[in-house]
Design a protein around this motif. Structure first.
Motif, PDB file in Angstrom:
ATOM      1  N   ASN A 112       0.844  -1.184   0.000  1.00  0.00           N
ATOM      2  CA  ASN A 112       0.000   0.000   0.000  1.00  0.00           C
ATOM      3  C   ASN A 112       0.890   1.249   0.000  1.00  0.00           C
ATOM      4  O   ASN A 112       1.654   1.463   0.937  1.00  0.00           O
ATOM      5  CB  ASN A 112      -0.897  -0.018   1.244  1.00  0.00           C
ATOM      6  CG  ASN A 112      -1.955   1.064   1.199  1.00  0.00           C
ATOM      7  OD1 ASN A 112      -1.817   2.062   0.502  1.00  0.00           O
ATOM      8  ND2 ASN A 112      -3.009   0.871   1.946  1.00  0.00           N
ATOM      9  N   PRO A 113       0.796   2.073  -1.073  1.00  0.00           N
ATOM     10  CA  PRO A 113       1.700   3.226  -1.159  1.00  0.00           C
ATOM     11  C   PRO A 113       1.480   4.246  -0.046  1.00  0.00           C
ATOM     12  O   PRO A 113       2.331   5.095   0.185  1.00  0.00           O
ATOM     13  CB  PRO A 113       1.373   3.831  -2.518  1.00  0.00           C
ATOM     14  CG  PRO A 113       0.023   3.328  -2.868  1.00  0.00           C
ATOM     15  CD  PRO A 113      -0.097   1.985  -2.214  1.00  0.00           C
ATOM     16  N   ARG A 114       0.344   4.167   0.624  1.00  0.00           N
ATOM     17  CA  ARG A 114       0.056   5.183   1.633  1.00  0.00           C
ATOM     18  C   ARG A 114       0.357   4.725   3.062  1.00  0.00           C
ATOM     19  O   ARG A 114      -0.057   5.355   4.021  1.00  0.00           O
ATOM     20  CB  ARG A 114      -1.391   5.636   1.523  1.00  0.00           C
ATOM     21  CG  ARG A 114      -1.601   6.343   0.198  1.00  0.00           C
ATOM     22  CD  ARG A 114      -2.943   6.918   0.032  1.00  0.00           C
ATOM     23  NE  ARG A 114      -3.097   7.394  -1.322  1.00  0.00           N
ATOM     24  CZ  ARG A 114      -2.925   8.667  -1.682  1.00  0.00           C
ATOM     25  NH1 ARG A 114      -2.616   9.575  -0.803  1.00  0.00           N
ATOM     26  NH2 ARG A 114      -3.072   9.018  -2.937  1.00  0.00           N
ATOM     27  N   MET A 115       1.061   3.603   3.185  1.00  0.00           N
ATOM     28  CA  MET A 115       1.451   3.166   4.526  1.00  0.00           C
ATOM     29  C   MET A 115       2.965   3.074   4.585  1.00  0.00           C
ATOM     30  O   MET A 115       3.605   2.715   3.598  1.00  0.00           O
ATOM     31  CB  MET A 115       0.833   1.785   4.828  1.00  0.00           C
ATOM     32  CG  MET A 115      -0.674   1.837   4.985  1.00  0.00           C
ATOM     33  SD  MET A 115      -1.395   0.192   5.019  1.00  0.00           S
ATOM     34  CE  MET A 115      -1.337  -0.171   6.747  1.00  0.00           C
ATOM     35  N   THR A 116       3.545   3.376   5.747  1.00  0.00           N
ATOM     36  CA  THR A 116       4.989   3.256   5.891  1.00  0.00           C
ATOM     37  C   THR A 116       5.345   1.774   5.999  1.00  0.00           C
ATOM     38  O   THR A 116       4.481   0.930   6.259  1.00  0.00           O
ATOM     39  CB  THR A 116       5.508   3.961   7.155  1.00  0.00           C
ATOM     40  OG1 THR A 116       4.912   3.342   8.279  1.00  0.00           O
ATOM     41  CG2 THR A 116       5.157   5.442   7.152  1.00  0.00           C
ATOM     42  N   VAL A 117       6.638   1.492   5.792  1.00  0.00           N
ATOM     43  CA  VAL A 117       7.097   0.103   5.873  1.00  0.00           C
ATOM     44  C   VAL A 117       6.748  -0.489   7.234  1.00  0.00           C
ATOM     45  O   VAL A 117       6.292  -1.623   7.347  1.00  0.00           O
ATOM     46  CB  VAL A 117       8.617   0.064   5.623  1.00  0.00           C
ATOM     47  CG1 VAL A 117       9.147  -1.334   5.859  1.00  0.00           C
ATOM     48  CG2 VAL A 117       8.917   0.519   4.223  1.00  0.00           C
ATOM     49  N   LYS A 118       6.909   0.336   8.261  1.00  0.00           N
ATOM     50  CA  LYS A 118       6.599  -0.135   9.610  1.00  0.00           C
ATOM     51  C   LYS A 118       5.118  -0.511   9.710  1.00  0.00           C
ATOM     52  O   LYS A 118       4.774  -1.580  10.234  1.00  0.00           O
ATOM     53  CB  LYS A 118       6.938   0.963  10.611  1.00  0.00           C
ATOM     54  CG  LYS A 118       6.709   0.556  12.033  1.00  0.00           C
ATOM     55  CD  LYS A 118       6.928   1.727  12.958  1.00  0.00           C
ATOM     56  CE  LYS A 118       6.178   1.498  14.256  1.00  0.00           C
ATOM     57  NZ  LYS A 118       6.230   2.663  15.110  1.00  0.00           N
ATOM     58  N   GLN A 119       4.256   0.343   9.184  1.00  0.00           N
ATOM     59  CA  GLN A 119       2.822   0.056   9.246  1.00  0.00           C
ATOM     60  C   GLN A 119       2.483  -1.208   8.459  1.00  0.00           C
ATOM     61  O   GLN A 119       1.648  -2.010   8.878  1.00  0.00           O
ATOM     62  CB  GLN A 119       2.020   1.240   8.691  1.00  0.00           C
ATOM     63  CG  GLN A 119       2.005   2.439   9.611  1.00  0.00           C
ATOM     64  CD  GLN A 119       1.439   3.669   8.946  1.00  0.00           C
ATOM     65  OE1 GLN A 119       1.544   3.846   7.737  1.00  0.00           O
ATOM     66  NE2 GLN A 119       0.837   4.537   9.733  1.00  0.00           N
TER      67      GLN A 119
END
Lengths: 330, 376
Positions: A112-119
């Protein structure tokens, strides 16, 4: 031999086709047409075949993204119970994904482009109630470290990563639940050869460290030779041959396997003539009678045109579905 | 080791950690016309919100000595050719001996300096804050002193003040109408895209039916159903409801389209494999990906609402005087006679044009910015 982790028995998946309002329904697409195989724990099994042979549908069936039209898929759980994958719904289906995870082909659309790698990596940790807060952050750092990413980059978004790195993020996400079976649907076909090799090596080391079982879905035989213990060859929704990698590459018994192998460029088959198949793959809506491969087979006889071959056990431990199997070459 | 990280510049780190909204904003700022339009739209809403303060006069002030007066120019050079403080000249009415028509001529001897934050008759902002200062005015409390920068109408009311007050209704009807359309559109469009099947078929065929209705006759029919002589506020809400009956269809299509496209994305399947519930998949994984598209298409549908209200009021089906909207103001300019004698009554039309263009450019910019990951 221990009991298999995953077993497929005569699994079928037919997609009904509707042409829209007031038109007669077309023949269903028979994507998977009665396949049976099993995967032993700790093994890497490869499912190979050309585009449209139903191998990706098989991956979706095994991960319960779709349900089979017929047949049975069973998974042996951690505590030894047998789970019927095809009939899972709701909470039970969610529980399956703690054991079985999928690695996607496209490292771009699968994050998902709108989430950070951590998320992204923490998402299964949160949803399966594995870890929260600081504990989750530490686990994400561990996972990133394990797949060869710098934990310091966890607050970045996927757009800042290359294809290979994104695939590592996807692997970390799949490993977050500590699955036992990891299904890779063409996991390296979108990557450069050198990056693909790194990812395959990562698979090998993860398997050793975490005791994973893999099912690799691929069309790339060099990937198979590099990573797989066993190979099943699919053609038009059917498995035509299955064997250990070594035996299959050394002496293919099905004419289709032989043709596939002869298309792989290699040092040692330079002088062997390449087998070029004639004709096109038949449509999965209209599968030929008898052996599905007979219209393209150089060895086809009248029997092949009329009756579908059954599996013949091979002395090398594999099986082949062919009326006129090729000679065994020791 | 982390030294590889420390070698990277701060700018790269900022880019790597930029959220979708931040990337979108950076992309939006490259669209110069859209940025200018954003300022214009902001200014227009500021004028509408503080209309009492920015208007030189009350919108209903009747000025019998200045009926159909032409716009007064602001001079910076006095009669003797000297630069002075900006001022306006007094208007003197003269009746044409033949046509009996009242003409106005400016008197260069009788000037009034223009003042910012000028004292005025007491008035109430938003109906309850008493004020005695207006943004612009003429200083002398003289019966001849007047500042009609855009002229007056047939009752001698200041057109500029009326445009500012009309902006209130014309600009807010777009927002309220879009908000209403948005609620209907997102629910029906979301259901259509998410459930598919017969729900989708019913919603889509309803949209086809609504979009195939000729709008003006439909509005006329609906407007006729609104009982006349109501409180203007009631009429106002009826008009927004009428506009939203058609308006939601476009938004529903956009929402449905995004749902269908996103449902097939691998990351949505990945979210499912990550154990996310259906609700979480929609709210956490899908909505952020199309919220920016929705904002862009909402912005693009505001001007349609404004134009529709203007058209309805112009035809006499919308708001009625004494309420003021740009459509109501343009109704005064319906006859050819008025247009030839008092062309300044068409200026509200210019306000509509500027607003619609600004919203369209703004919407274009937002649409480009709404997918910050696409190719430029």
């Amino acid at each position: 031999m221990n009991e298999p982790l995953l077993t497929l028995t005569n699994v079928e998946k037919h997609f009904p086709q509707s042409n829209g309002f007031l038109k007669p329904a077309a023949a269903p697409v028979r994507a998977v047409n009665g396949i049976s195989f099993s995967i032993a724990e700790g093994e890497t099994t490869a499912l190979v075949g050309e585009s449209g042979c139903g191998k990706s549908t098989a991956a979706k069936l095994i991960t319960s993204a779709i349900t089979p039209s017929a047949g049975k898929i069973t998974l042996r759980t951690r505590d030894g119970n047998i789970l019927d994958v095809g009939s899972l719904r709701g909470r039970a289906r969610k529980a399956l994904w703690r054991d079985v995870q999928l690695i996607f082909q496209d490292p771009f659309s699968s994050l998902n482009p709108r989430m950070t790698v951590k998320q992204i990596i923490a998402e299964p940790l949160r949803n399966f109630d594995i870890a929260h807060g600081q504990e989750a952050t530490d686990l994400v750092a561990d996972l990133m470290d394990r797949v060869g990413l710098q934990p310091g980059t966890m607050s970045r978004y996927p757009h800042a990563f290359s294809g290979g790195q994104r695939q590592r993020i996807g692997i970390a996400r799949a490993l977050a639940v500590k699955p036992r079976l990891v299904v890779g649907d063409e996991p390296v076909s979108a990557l450069d050869v050198s990056v693909a090799a790194q990812i395959l090596n990562l698979f090998q080391s993860l398997k050793k460290d975490l005791g994973l079982t893999y099912l690799l879905i691929t069309h790339d035989l060099s990937v198979v030779r590099h990573s797989a213990d066993r190979v099943a060859v699919m053609y038009l929704g059917n498995i035509v041959e299955e064997n250990t990698t070594a035996a299959l590459f050394k002496s293919p018994r099905h004419p289709y396997t032989q043709a596939l192998l002869s298309a792989v460029p290699s040092q040692d088959n330079q002088d062997k003539p390449r087998i070029v198949l004639t004709g096109e793959v038949a449509s999965a809506r209209n599968i030929p009678t008898g052996c599905p491969f007979h219209p393209r087979c150089a060895y086809a006889t009248d029997v092949c045109r009329l009756t579908a071959p059954t599996f013949e056990q091979l002395p090398t431990g594999g099986r082949v579905a062919c009326h006129t199997p090729l000679e065994f070459m020791p | 080791m982390s030294n590889a990280l420390s070698h990277e510049s701060a700018a790269l780190k900022a880019y790597a950690e930029a959220s979708g909204w931040r990337l979108g904003w950076a992309k939006f700022r490259r669209h110069k016309l859209a940025v200018v339009s954003l300022y214009i739209v902001g200014l227009l809403y500021l004028l509408a919100i503080f209309a009492e303060f920015f208007s030189p006069y009350d919108y209903s002030d009747i000025n019998r000595r200045h009926v159909l007066a032409p716009p007064q120019a602001v001079y910076v050079v006095d009669a003797s050719g000297q630069f002075t403080w900006p001022h306006v000249r007094a208007l003197k009415g003269q009746r044409d001996p033949v046509t009996r028509r009242l003409n106005y001529i400016e008197d260069p001897e009788n000037t009034f300096p223009v003042r910012l934050f000028a004292p005025s008759k007491p008035y109430k902002m938003w109906g309850f804050i008493p004020l005695e200062t207006r943004f612009i005015g003429v200083s002398t409390p003289n019966r001849q002193a007047s500042i009609f920068l855009l002229g007056t109408d047939s009752l001698g009311r200041d057109v500029l003040s009326r445009i500012f007050h009309g902006a209130r209704i014309s600009l807010s009807i777009g927002l309220v109408g879009v908000a209403l359309s948005f609620v209907i559109g997102i629910i029906l469009g979301g259901m259509s895209g998410y459930f598919g099947g017969w729900v989708d078929t019913i919603v889509q065929r309803t949209i086809d039916l609504l979009q195939s209705l000729p709008t003006i006759p439909l509005w006329m029919g609906l407007a006729a159903a609104v009982p006349p002589g109501q409180d203007p506020l009631v009429t106002y809400f009826m008009i927004t409801v009428i506009l939203s009956i058609i308006g939601w269809t476009g938004i529903a299509r956009v929402v449905r389209g995004r749902f269908l496209a996103l449902r097939e994305e691998d990351f949505v399947l990945a979210a499912r494999f990550s154990g996310a519930s259906e609700m979480r998949i929609i709210l956490r994984h899908m909505v952020p990906s199309f919220a920016s598209h929705i904002i862009a298409s909402l912005t693009l549908s505001i001007p349609e609402m404004i134009l529709a209200e203007t058209a309805l009021s112009f035809l006499g089906l919308g708001l009625q005087p004494p309420a003021v909207s740009w459509g109501v103001l343009l109704k005064d300019a319906q006859s050819l006679q008025v247009i030839s004698q008092a062309p300044w009554l068409l200026v509200p039309g210019l306000a509509v044009v500027i607003t619609v263009l600004a919203f369209n450019f703004l919407g274009d910019g937002l649409r480009d910015a709404s997918d910050p990951y696409g190719k430029v």
